[in-house]
Write a protein that holds these residues in place. Structure first.
Motif, mmCIF file in Angstrom:
data_model
loop_
_atom_site.group_PDB
_atom_site.id
_atom_site.type_symbol
_atom_site.label_atom_id
_atom_site.label_comp_id
_atom_site.label_asym_id
_atom_site.label_seq_id
_atom_site.Cartn_x
_atom_site.Cartn_y
_atom_site.Cartn_z
ATOM 1 N N ILE A 109 -22.184 -7.155 27.999
ATOM 2 C CA ILE A 109 -23.101 -8.244 27.641
ATOM 3 C C ILE A 109 -24.416 -8.117 28.412
ATOM 4 N N GLN A 110 -24.329 -7.784 29.672
ATOM 5 C CA GLN A 110 -25.534 -7.704 30.493
ATOM 6 C C GLN A 110 -26.343 -6.434 30.250
ATOM 7 N N SER A 111 -25.799 -5.485 29.504
ATOM 8 C CA SER A 111 -26.473 -4.210 29.298
ATOM 9 C C SER A 111 -27.700 -4.302 28.388
ATOM 10 N N ASP A 112 -27.783 -5.366 27.618
ATOM 11 C CA ASP A 112 -28.866 -5.483 26.635
ATOM 12 C C ASP A 112 -29.098 -6.964 26.366
ATOM 13 N N PRO A 113 -30.327 -7.448 26.463
ATOM 14 C CA PRO A 113 -30.587 -8.873 26.239
ATOM 15 C C PRO A 113 -30.265 -9.340 24.816
ATOM 16 N N GLU A 114 -30.136 -8.404 23.890
ATOM 17 C CA GLU A 114 -29.781 -8.758 22.514
ATOM 18 C C GLU A 114 -28.284 -8.999 22.333
ATOM 19 N N VAL A 115 -27.471 -8.572 23.306
ATOM 20 C CA VAL A 115 -26.018 -8.743 23.215
ATOM 21 C C VAL A 115 -25.657 -10.158 23.666
ATOM 22 N N VAL A 116 -24.928 -10.870 22.830
ATOM 23 C CA VAL A 116 -24.545 -12.239 23.166
ATOM 24 C C VAL A 116 -23.036 -12.424 23.278
ATOM 25 N N CYS A 117 -22.269 -11.432 22.825
ATOM 26 C CA CYS A 117 -20.818 -11.521 22.981
ATOM 27 C C CYS A 117 -20.232 -10.118 22.961
ATOM 28 N N ALA A 118 -19.023 -10.009 23.450
ATOM 29 C CA ALA A 118 -18.316 -8.731 23.469
ATOM 30 C C ALA A 118 -16.848 -8.996 23.179
ATOM 31 N N GLY A 119 -16.198 -8.011 22.614
ATOM 32 C CA GLY A 119 -14.779 -8.119 22.312
ATOM 33 C C GLY A 119 -14.018 -6.958 22.918
ATOM 34 N N SER A 120 -12.727 -7.135 22.992
ATOM 35 C CA SER A 120 -11.859 -6.142 23.603
ATOM 36 C C SER A 120 -11.127 -5.325 22.551
ATOM 37 N N ARG A 121 -10.719 -4.151 22.942
ATOM 38 C CA ARG A 121 -9.787 -3.385 22.127
ATOM 39 C C ARG A 121 -8.414 -3.991 22.374
ATOM 40 N N LEU A 122 -7.701 -4.300 21.309
ATOM 41 C CA LEU A 122 -6.376 -4.897 21.423
ATOM 42 C C LEU A 122 -5.322 -3.853 21.109
ATOM 43 N N MET A 123 -4.395 -3.714 22.034
ATOM 44 C CA MET A 123 -3.309 -2.761 21.874
ATOM 45 C C MET A 123 -2.027 -3.511 21.499
ATOM 46 N N ASN A 124 -1.072 -2.784 20.933
ATOM 47 C CA ASN A 124 0.214 -3.409 20.657
ATOM 48 C C ASN A 124 0.902 -3.745 21.980
ATOM 49 N N PHE A 125 2.015 -4.446 21.895
ATOM 50 C CA PHE A 125 2.684 -4.929 23.102
ATOM 51 C C PHE A 125 3.117 -3.776 24.006
ATOM 52 N N ALA A 126 3.486 -2.644 23.424
ATOM 53 C CA ALA A 126 3.899 -1.482 24.205
ATOM 54 C C ALA A 126 2.707 -0.755 24.827
ATOM 55 N N GLY A 127 1.499 -1.040 24.337
ATOM 56 C CA GLY A 127 0.296 -0.420 24.866
ATOM 57 C C GLY A 127 0.052 0.995 24.376
ATOM 58 N N ASN A 128 0.706 1.393 23.299
ATOM 59 C CA ASN A 128 0.556 2.766 22.832
ATOM 60 C C ASN A 128 -0.107 2.888 21.451
ATOM 61 N N GLN A 129 -0.599 1.780 20.920
ATOM 62 C CA GLN A 129 -1.258 1.830 19.617
ATOM 63 C C GLN A 129 -2.338 0.749 19.542
ATOM 64 N N VAL A 130 -3.510 1.131 19.023
ATOM 65 C CA VAL A 130 -4.614 0.166 18.863
ATOM 66 C C VAL A 130 -4.306 -0.731 17.669
ATOM 67 N N GLU A 131 -4.391 -2.039 17.896
ATOM 68 C CA GLU A 131 -4.223 -2.996 16.813
ATOM 69 C C GLU A 131 -5.568 -3.464 16.281
ATOM 70 N N PHE A 132 -6.552 -3.516 17.167
ATOM 71 C CA PHE A 132 -7.898 -3.965 16.798
ATOM 72 C C PHE A 132 -8.858 -3.430 17.843
ATOM 73 N N GLY A 133 -9.993 -2.939 17.396
ATOM 74 C CA GLY A 133 -10.928 -2.455 18.389
ATOM 75 C C GLY A 133 -12.306 -2.234 17.847
#
Length: 133
Positions: A109-133
């Motif tokens: 967010i702080q890297s650019d004044p135009e950025v107003v929000c950021a999201g995370s990469r979401l992994m499955n419960f086991a942590g071995n597959q991206v669910e959203f990113g």
């Protein structure tokens, strides 16, 4: 980088007692200055012992009780109204974060004044597959 902002992390909960220790243990392990971190659990009318558990095990966590299940958006709005941070971060009760999770979001967010929000990469419960990113 400028001084780090205060961030309020809002964890929405409804009968999620079985997830809360995992979630809050990961939040307490964040590589973020504790004096700039507000942790809030919004309880959406749980009938398990979620509130008592948090109050006993994590007394630093601010608990906001809605009294009934208001749903995802309204429950998070309650948390946002109670927050004192410069930024808010929303997290589900069944999530766990890596130690650098919050600092990475803040830096994005702080890297650019135009950025107003950021999201995370979401992994499955086991942590071995991206669910959203």
């Amino acid at each position: 980088m400028n001084t780090l902002p205060t961030v309020s992390v809002i964890v929405l909960n409804w009968n999620g007692r079985s997830y809360l220790d995992m979630c809050f243990d990961s939040l307490f392990a964040l590589d973020y200055p504790v004096e700039r971190l507000e942790l809030i659990m919004v309880d959406n009318g749980s009938t398990d012992d979620s509130v008592a558990f948090i109050q006993k095990q994590y007394p630093r966590v601010k608990v906001v009780e809605t009294g009934k299940n208001l749903g995802f958006a309204c429950g998070n709005n309650w948390g946002a109204r109670a927050a004192i941070g410069d930024y808010v971060a929303f997290l589900n009760n069944d999530a766990q974060v890596t130690p650098d999770w919050l600092i990475e979001l803040v830096q994005a967010i702080q890297s650019d004044p135009e950025v107003v929000c950021a999201g995370s990469r979401l992994m499955n419960f086991a942590g071995n597959q991206v669910e959203f990113g």
